[in-house]
Design an enzyme around this catalytic site. Sequence first.
Site, PDB file in Angstrom:
ATOM      1  N   HIS A 259       5.156   2.863   4.779  1.00  0.00           N
ATOM      2  CA  HIS A 259       4.080   3.479   3.985  1.00  0.00           C
ATOM      3  C   HIS A 259       3.608   4.761   4.704  1.00  0.00           C
ATOM      4  O   HIS A 259       2.434   4.912   5.036  1.00  0.00           O
ATOM      5  CB  HIS A 259       2.907   2.514   3.774  1.00  0.00           C
ATOM      6  CG  HIS A 259       1.980   2.955   2.673  1.00  0.00           C
ATOM      7  ND1 HIS A 259       1.359   2.072   1.819  1.00  0.00           N
ATOM      8  CD2 HIS A 259       1.565   4.191   2.277  1.00  0.00           C
ATOM      9  CE1 HIS A 259       0.596   2.744   0.958  1.00  0.00           C
ATOM     10  NE2 HIS A 259       0.709   4.034   1.223  1.00  0.00           N
TER      11      HIS A 259
ATOM     12  N   ARG B 209       3.417   2.813  -4.888  1.00  0.00           N
ATOM     13  CA  ARG B 209       2.759   1.616  -4.346  1.00  0.00           C
ATOM     14  C   ARG B 209       3.750   0.459  -4.367  1.00  0.00           C
ATOM     15  O   ARG B 209       4.579   0.351  -5.285  1.00  0.00           O
ATOM     16  CB  ARG B 209       1.545   1.227  -5.192  1.00  0.00           C
ATOM     17  CG  ARG B 209       0.292   2.026  -4.889  1.00  0.00           C
ATOM     18  CD  ARG B 209      -0.303   1.665  -3.528  1.00  0.00           C
ATOM     19  NE  ARG B 209      -1.499   2.430  -3.235  1.00  0.00           N
ATOM     20  CZ  ARG B 209      -1.548   3.605  -2.603  1.00  0.00           C
ATOM     21  NH1 ARG B 209      -0.441   4.175  -2.162  1.00  0.00           N
ATOM     22  NH2 ARG B 209      -2.696   4.203  -2.373  1.00  0.00           N
TER      23      ARG B 209
END
Length: 316
Positions: free
Chosen positions: A279, A231
């Site tokens: 991502h 993350r």
Amino acid sequence: MPEKKKGRILLAMTGLNPRPWYELLSKARQVVTEPDGAEDPSITYAVVWKQRRNLLARLPNLRAIFSVGAGVDHILADPTLPDVPIVRIVADNLTQHMTDYVLWRVLDHHRQGMLYREQQKRKIWREPPQRPANDISVGIMGLGELGRAAARALLLAGFRVNGWSRRERSMQDVATFHGEQGLTHFLNATDILVVLLPLTPQTTGIVNYRLLAQLRKRNGLGGAVLINAGRGRLQKDADIVKALEDGTLKEASLDVFEVEPLPKTSPLWTHPRVFVTPHAAATSDPAHLVAPMLAQMDAFERNEPLTNLVDRKAGY
Ligand code: NDP
Ligand code: OXD
């Protein structure tokens, strides 16, 4: 037509296209994308990605929340979240994507992909020294579903592998470390750091300059390497830039960022020794993930236990 007596699904997504999820889920159950008021009694399940805050707080018959991702920080960030079980994604398809990403990035750094691309641009014919994979230690922060699969693939590719987790873990051929007391030893023995941690209050900002400075720099790569596919808020973007500039880090592959999409003004976009992906290391593919999700709902309605449950206290 979906059976009326089966629990109804609220599909709540922001920043992700709900369409393919809607189409597949609605073949088996009734699906809505907005509740009929904050206290809609018809909703049994929520299938979510970054749901709007407060959306789930007062649904009186909500029985479980399903994350469309492996990470659940996007769900737990809502302080009004009701106390119902949360199921996250654990699936071969997603794990394989992440394993591919980690192997790809580790091999590219190990085989000096950045240097060769630069040399090719400038038509330079030069061969840097090569080290065998078994002279390189890859350290994986987060020895969970994804971390363990990546570790197995890296071992097969010939690398030495270290793993760091919250609780004590053991894994064949992997040197394991855990907790704060194990972190320095883990970092001091790691040349290429792969971050596959969940975002929790304990892990937020953990990939900072102080941590990067503890990585080993004795390898044939000419410096330590960071790969983060966990993350973005695990890391401090500015500390990574500083570490690259002063030689603490040689190179980085980053799939996640403190702010996403990565702002156009970020120096990471144009840094010559940073490889950016949006991502996208392991995308949740509804074609593979909806069927097991629906199977879990069916099993739950037969009074069987849910699997892949989130430990809300641990935060992942
Ligand atoms: P798991 O829950 O299976 O594993 C998490 C691992 O992190 C466990 O080993 C756990 O330790 C460890 N951990 C958690 N907190 C700490 C801590 N405070 N200190 C040390 N170790 C800790 O998760 P997954 O492997 O399935 O997924 C990991 C993360 O990858 C997700 O949470 C998500 O954020 C990210 N992800 C990113 C994607 C992308 O496309 N970029 C795609 C999919 C996931 P322990 O073993 O002791 O529990
Ligand atoms: C996930 C992600 O958590 O895609 O699955 O980030």
